[in-house]
Scaffold this active site. Sequence first.
Site, PDB file in Angstrom:
ATOM      1  N   GLY A 130       0.900  -1.076  -0.170  1.00  0.00           N
ATOM      2  CA  GLY A 130       0.011  -0.030   0.056  1.00  0.00           C
ATOM      3  C   GLY A 130       0.791   1.304  -0.075  1.00  0.00           C
ATOM      4  N   SER A 164      -1.922  -4.070  -6.187  1.00  0.00           N
ATOM      5  CA  SER A 164      -1.797  -5.316  -6.785  1.00  0.00           C
ATOM      6  C   SER A 164      -1.907  -6.334  -5.739  1.00  0.00           C
ATOM      7  CB  SER A 164      -0.226  -5.568  -7.371  1.00  0.00           C
ATOM      8  OG  SER A 164      -0.007  -4.877  -8.455  1.00  0.00           O
ATOM      9  N   GLU A 247      12.167  -4.290  -4.125  1.00  0.00           N
ATOM     10  CA  GLU A 247      10.997  -4.374  -5.303  1.00  0.00           C
ATOM     11  C   GLU A 247      11.663  -4.233  -6.416  1.00  0.00           C
ATOM     12  OE1 GLU A 247       8.042  -1.539  -5.254  1.00  0.00           O
ATOM     13  OE2 GLU A 247       6.837  -2.585  -6.692  1.00  0.00           O
TER      14      GLU A 247
END
Lengths: 395, 358
Positions: A130, A164, A247
Amino acid sequence: MDLNFTPEEDEFRIKVRRFLEENIPKSGLGDGREGREDKAWLARAKEWQRKLYEAGYVAMAWPKEFGGQALEPVRQSIVNDEVVRAKAPYLIGGSGLGMLGPTLISWGTEEQKKRYLPKILTAEEIWCQGYSEPGSGSDLASLRTRAEIVGDEFVVNGQKVWTSGAQYSDMMFCLVRTDPEAPKHRGISYILIDMHSPGLTVRPLVQMTGDRGFNEVFFDNVRVPRKNLVGKLNEGWIVANATLFHERNMLGSASGSEQRFNRLRALAKSIQRNGHPLSEDPVFRQRLADLQIRVEAMRLHAMRQLTDQIRGRQPGIEAMINKLVGTELNHDLATAAMEAMGDDSMLARDEPSVVDKGYWPYEWMFSLGLVIGGGTSHIQKNIIAERGLKMPKSR
Amino acid sequence: MDFGLSEEQQQLKTSARELLAAECPTPAVRRAMASDDGTLPELWREIAKLGWTGLIVPEKFGGAGLGMLDMAVLLEEQGYAAMPGPFLFSAAIATEAVVRGGSEEMKAKWLGVLAEGKAIGTVAIAETSDRIPTLAKDGRLSGSKVFAPYANLADFVVVSVRGEAGRSLALVDTHSSGVILNRLRHLDLTRRFGLVDFGAAAAEQLSGGESLHRRILDVGAVAIAADSLGGTQRALDMAVDYSKVREQFGKPIGSFQALKHAAAEIVADLEPARSLVWYAAHALDAMPKEAPRAAAMAKARLCEVYSRGTDRAVLMHGGIGFTWEHDIHLWFKRARFNESYLGSPAYYRERVAQLSAY
Ligand SMILES: Cc1cc2nc3c(=O)[nH]c(=O)nc-3n(C[C@H](O)[C@H](O)[C@H](O)COP(=O)(O)OP(=O)(O)OC[C@H]3O[C@@H](n4cnc5c(N)ncnc54)[C@H](O)[C@@H]3O)c2cc1C
């Protein structure tokens, strides 16, 4: 320089290969797009991760007390290579494994590690990220979702977007504003939110592929225990960046590119043009070889970074390019495949005559999504220039 | 020297832009995308009334008797609007085939109704296709399946065939017995694609043989190039407009050099490419010797510019550009259709090389 693996490592590779051959689900969990709403699919996807974990092949470098094996990164990289080679399904718990897990290991409290890490490994808890909000994407630090401290809880109000997997996630690692008065980077905190909390609503969004992949997430007085704070209050930006680092490496992963290249090459061999396989067409051949060179460079580049990691060196500018180069390369691979297929590239995946189960049209679109997600190519270039090359900031 | 659109062509362009902005905004395009047959019937009637469907039909058959440059102007605007429907395939390519190669009888049968928008033609002519059917001596077409846009609506198909005299074009009435039309589901929903199975239906040969086939392919290439020209312009306009209103870091994203350069690169690709389209369309009208090479250049270049331009335009939108709800993907996918339809840029570049004798 020694590019050889030790005999033990070679033996280990063979063991992994055999395991994968025998255990990969035949049910087409493949590309991660099937039935994201479908409970049976979700169960199968979780089962696959659990199986791989129980075999000892997931997050092998993690500390033993939290379910890892504290092994050298080489072992994991052997597994990753083999997983790619075997075209094994992707792991449903990827964002927990690749993003939150490593972040918690560096920044979490003992209690948080004990509580969350084991369930990340077994896919019992799926995580979503988030970060982005309607008004805050590239300028992530301007985010406005508010968390006020009331007693020993945060009370969260606001909205996230492009989240996602939120529709099937159990938990979210989330950036919230805890001090609206402070300069924008200094008033952010990093908290862990239970997706089943009262006041939290998930609204799926349809992507250009026609699938539901990302979501809007709304918070209406959502209560989160204070102990779910990671790092210090108002110092979440540093933690957020640790996650972003993981990420971006994940999105730019070289083994994924290699898999796509292999698939592209097989495609080019299977398509006939002027009575020959397309792979023998002089023009397309050049193109293929060029892509292969770029993929190979990234594979070696990953080995170099792995070596640095083993030797305990801090990553520098060479790591900053991973996301930019890897995602653009993947998109170029998919674009080449689309061109190779000609009119057939336009067939929808439910069309019986579709090529390669419709993998490429989906991948062509999704790879562009990943040129955007995780910080766009423009933003990556800014980071490389400003943080990497220390060029003056324009903003 | 006078290279550019005439006063009348400029007016045609402006009125087409205005009409499609009013009658074919993206909600209407999406309606067609979700519909069974992929068209907007009211819009079709309206453009037929305006004479678009008869643009290149000779006056004696009730058309306007205009040329390919005028047609390119209309197609550019249809590309700009991502206009759904069979216009490009019917009113430009199939109509040209009948005008150039049809017998008097065939012209009398089809051109009037084509001009009125009451009949729809489609084509299955790609040279690169390996599915070229064979025309038997008795004039029947053996049962090959070929790709054809809007086969679902077509009253006739102009199809490239192999026969005794080599490659040529033939016309098949889709209402004749044997013909089966199947819809194919595909990515660019602003178009429909179908599979035609001829099942030994009767076919009428068009005159002109190989050279007619060539010309019709060139017309198709220019038509697709013109559609791509408009589509690229639209994607650019959308990205530029968005960059003025979306703010990050406290200012419009258009103020970042990365976006300025990305937009400027699209323009730098687009404007010279515009000239290629005009030239190629004019060559079809007035310089037949130059036409094949000019058409190949236009098709190769415009499709490349369109694909790359829409790809970067999606990126310039950020996350919203990746949604179904946002319109930019309509052009992103249409570009992909244009690129493969009738042959890839690589194929047309090879043609340029061959026609330039190197
Ligand atoms: C498939 C997909 C999955 C995603 N999953 C998640 C998720 O799970 N969790 C999550 O939090 N987010 C997710 N995102 C969101 C993603 O991180 C953002 O979309 C991205 O960071 C861009 O933000 P934005 O959409 O607001 O675009 P904007 O920031 O509005 O950007 C618009 C354009 O402006 C450019 N731009 C903006 N600022 C600058 C600048 N300073 N210099 C140069 N160019 C600039 C951008 O590059 C872009 O081209 C996902 C996105 C996609 C596409």
